[in-house]
Design a protein around this motif. Sequence first.
Motif, short mmCIF file in Angstrom:
data_model
loop_
_atom_site.label_atom_id
_atom_site.label_comp_id
_atom_site.label_asym_id
_atom_site.label_seq_id
_atom_site.Cartn_x
_atom_site.Cartn_y
_atom_site.Cartn_z
N UNK A 27 0.81 -1.21 0.00
CA UNK A 27 0.00 0.00 0.00
C UNK A 27 0.85 1.27 0.00
N UNK A 28 2.15 1.13 0.16
CA UNK A 28 3.02 2.31 0.14
C UNK A 28 2.95 3.14 1.41
N UNK A 29 2.62 2.50 2.55
CA UNK A 29 2.54 3.21 3.82
C UNK A 29 3.95 3.25 4.44
N UNK A 30 4.71 4.25 4.09
CA UNK A 30 6.12 4.32 4.51
C UNK A 30 6.26 4.41 6.02
N UNK A 31 5.39 5.18 6.65
CA UNK A 31 5.48 5.32 8.10
C UNK A 31 5.29 3.99 8.81
N UNK A 32 4.35 3.18 8.33
CA UNK A 32 4.13 1.87 8.94
C UNK A 32 5.31 0.93 8.68
N UNK A 33 5.87 1.01 7.49
CA UNK A 33 7.06 0.19 7.19
C UNK A 33 8.18 0.54 8.17
N UNK A 34 8.36 1.82 8.41
CA UNK A 34 9.39 2.26 9.36
C UNK A 34 9.09 1.72 10.76
N UNK A 35 7.82 1.80 11.17
CA UNK A 35 7.44 1.33 12.50
C UNK A 35 7.69 -0.17 12.64
N UNK A 36 7.27 -0.96 11.65
CA UNK A 36 7.42 -2.42 11.75
C UNK A 36 8.89 -2.83 11.74
N UNK A 37 9.70 -2.16 10.95
CA UNK A 37 11.13 -2.50 10.93
C UNK A 37 11.77 -2.17 12.28
N UNK A 38 11.37 -1.08 12.90
CA UNK A 38 11.90 -0.75 14.22
C UNK A 38 11.46 -1.77 15.26
N UNK A 39 10.28 -2.38 15.07
CA UNK A 39 9.76 -3.35 16.03
C UNK A 39 10.17 -4.78 15.70
N UNK A 40 11.12 -4.93 14.77
CA UNK A 40 11.68 -6.26 14.52
C UNK A 40 10.96 -7.08 13.48
N UNK A 41 10.27 -6.47 12.53
CA UNK A 41 9.60 -7.24 11.50
C UNK A 41 10.61 -7.97 10.62
N UNK A 42 10.22 -9.16 10.15
CA UNK A 42 11.09 -9.98 9.29
C UNK A 42 10.99 -9.46 7.85
N UNK A 43 12.04 -8.76 7.41
CA UNK A 43 12.03 -8.19 6.06
C UNK A 43 12.38 -9.22 4.99
N UNK A 44 12.71 -10.45 5.40
CA UNK A 44 13.02 -11.51 4.43
C UNK A 44 11.84 -12.46 4.22
#
Length: 756
Positions: free
Chosen positions: A663-680
Motif C-alpha cells: 500500500x506504500x505506507x512508509x510510516x508503517x514500514x518504518x514502524x514495523x522495521x523498528x519493532x523487529x519485522x522480518x524483512x526476508x
Amino acid sequence: MTVKLDFEECLKDSPRFRAAIEDVQTDVSELETRLDKLVKQCQAMLDAGRAYCQHSKSFFNGLRELGHQCSRDKMMEECLGTFSTKLSVILEAQGEMIETTQKSVKTKLQNFVKEDVRRFTDVRKKFERSSEILEGALARNAQAPRGKQHEVEEASNALLNARRSFRCEALDYVLQINVIEAKKKTDIVMAMLVLMDAQAQFFQQSHESLSELDEYRQKLSEEHTQFVLDSAREKRDMEQKHAAVKTKDVSYDDSIMDFNADSANGIAMEGYLYKRASNAFKTWSRRWFSIQKNQLVYQKKFKEQPTVVVEDLRLCTVKTSSENERRFCFEVVSPSKCCLLQADSERQQQGWISAVQNSIASAFQERREDTQSPRQRCSSMSQSIMRSGGSGGCVDQENNDCQALEDIQAIPGNRQCCDCGEPSPDWASINLGITLCIVCSGIHRSLGVHFSKVRSLTLDSWEPELIKLMCELGNNVINRIYEARIDEITIKKPNPASPRGDKESWIRSKYVEKKFIQKLPETGRNPQLTRSNRAATLTQKPPLKPKPSRTLLPRKSGGSPSDNQKSSSDFNKEEEEEDLSGLHPGALLYRSAALQNFPLMADALAHGADVNWVNPSEESSTPMIQAVLVNALAACEFLLQNGANVNQADSNGRGPLHHATILGHTGLVCLFLKRGADYNARDKNQKDPLSIAVDNANADIVTLLRITKMNKEMREMDGAFGQSGDETYQDIFRDFSHMASNNPEKLRRRSMDPKS
C-alpha cells in the motif's frame, strides 16, 4: 736487608754452609705449602663474600619491594625503605673491600708463590747440579795416576772448571735465598696492611652510615614498644570476642542485612544471591550483588566489571516469587525484563526486598527534593534554547520530550493520576495510554509488562508513534472502561494520601482481576465476524462512542485538511450507524482497529481479546493487518505495545510489513522495521517486502528495507559485541518516524510522485 747466609761461607762450602742450605730449603718448602693453602683459603673467602653480597643485595631489594607493598602504612614504608637504603650502602663498601682483598692480598701472595718461589727452586736445582759435577771432578782428580801426566792435567782442568761453576751457582743460590727471605717479609706484610686498611675503611663507613640512623632507630624503638603493648591489648580483646562468639550458635550462615543509602563507598547493600539465567537452560549461578548508584549490579569476581541488572531502580519493583520450586526467591521487575533471584534464607530474602524498596523510595525522595517541576524544567530549557539560539539533535530530542509531556498531559483527565488522582503525574503506562503518579507507576511495574508498561514522561525519550498513541486514549477513556461498574460495587477509590497498600490493592483489582469492567452480554460470545452479520447490526449505537481527544494528526493520514475532515465525518457516521455491541472481544478488536476506534480497541483488550485474533472469513486477517489497510499508525503502535505479533501473516503469507509495503505506507514500514519485522519473509508468490517495494518503485521503502538489512549484516559481522546500529541508520528511521507522525502528507506525496 737481613742476610740469611754469608757469601764467604758459600765459597768455603763448609758443612755449616750445607746445613744452613738444608734449613733454608726446608723453610722455603714449608712456606710454599702454607702460601698455596693461604691463597686457596683467600679465594674461598672472596667467593663466599661475593655470594654473600649477591644474596644480601637480593634481600635488601626484597625489603625495598616490601616497603612499596606496604605503601598504605607510611611507618612501615619509611622503615623498610630507610633500612634497605643504608644496608645497600654498607653492601657496596663491602664489595669494594672484597675487590681490594682480591687485588692486594690474593694476587700478591699468588705471585710470590708462582714467581719468587719458583725462581728459588730453579736456582736451587742449578746449585745442586753444579755441586754434583764438582763432587765428580774432585773424585776424578784424586784418582788420577801419578805417572800419567796427561790424565792429571785433564783432571786438574776439569776440577778447576767445576769449582768455578759451582762457586758461581752457589753465589747465585745464596743471593736468591737472601732475596726471597727479604721479599717474604715485604710482600706478606704489605698484603696484610692493605687487607687491614680495607677492613678498617669498610667498618668505618658502615659505622658512619649506621650512626646517621641513631635518632631514627631510637624513635622506631619507642614506637615498637608501643606497638607491642597495643598488640597485646588487641590480642586480649580479640580473644574475648572470640570466646563470646564461640558461645553463640554458628551452625548457620545468615549474614547481617543492613541497608545504608548514605554509605561512604556508595554501596547501599551487598551480598551473595543466586541468579537464574535468562537462557533456555534456566541455570542458577551464585553471584555477588550490590545496590549502588541507584542500580542493581552483580559480579563474579571482585576485579571484574560489574554487570548491571537494573539501570534505574525507580523504573522497577520487587516482590516475592512463589511460582518457582526453590525457596526464598524474589523478583526484580523492570519495564524491559524480570530478574529472578534467590537468597540463602527467609531473613536475607526479606532484607533484600526491603533494600530494593528503600532504594526506590530514596531515589524518588531525592527527585522530589528537586525544586523544579517537570513543566518548569521544560520551560527553563526552552528559555535556555532561546537565549543560546542553538539547535541540534540533542536539543531537538529534549524539546520533543518536553512537547510529549505537554501533549500527553493536555488530554482530558491526564492532569491527575489515573488511579489515585494525584495532580501533575509525570509517569505513563504506554500500553494502557494513561498517566500515573510515582507511587502508582511503581505498582504498575510490579504487575508485569503483560499488564502495564511504565515509562517516564520526563526521564525517557519518546518516539512520535508513542506520543500519537498516548494522545488517542487518556485517563478518562480508560477509566470509563476499567471503572465502568465502580458505582455498583461501591468500592472506595484511593486518593493521593491513601497508603501504598490500598493503592496496590485497587490497581490489582482494576487491571489484573478486572473487577470493575462491564461484563459482556451473551451475544458478545460469538467469535465470528462476517460481512452479513456486520450488515445486520447497523441499527444500534456502539456501546462506547469515542470521545473527541487531542491528537497530533487527524485519524486519516494524507490528503488536504478538508479531505481529512471529510474522512473523519464519514468515519464518525459509520461508527454511529454500525452496532458492535454483540461482537466477541477478538472480533471487536478486529473491527475497531479498522475503524481506528481506540476506546473500542481498549475495551476489547480489557475484555480479554486476543491481540492476534484471526478472522478466517477474511483470509485470516488480523487486527494489525486491518489497521495497516487504513494506514492507522497509532493503532498499529497500540496493538504492538499490547503484544501483537509483528510477523503474523494472513492466508496469503503476507504479514503487516507486506501489506504496508504494497500500500506504500512508509510510516508503517518504518514502524514495523523498528519493532523487529522480518524483512526476508515471503508470501505465497515468493515475494518479500523489498521486491514488492522495487516493483512499486517506492524509493523510500526500498531505502528503509535496504538500510535495515545492511545494518543487521554489519551487526552480525561485529559479533556479540556489535553496536545496536550506526548513527546514519538511527537518524534515517528517526526522520521517517517524525515525518509519518507529524507530516504524513509528505510521505503520501513522495510515494505517489515518481519524480520525488
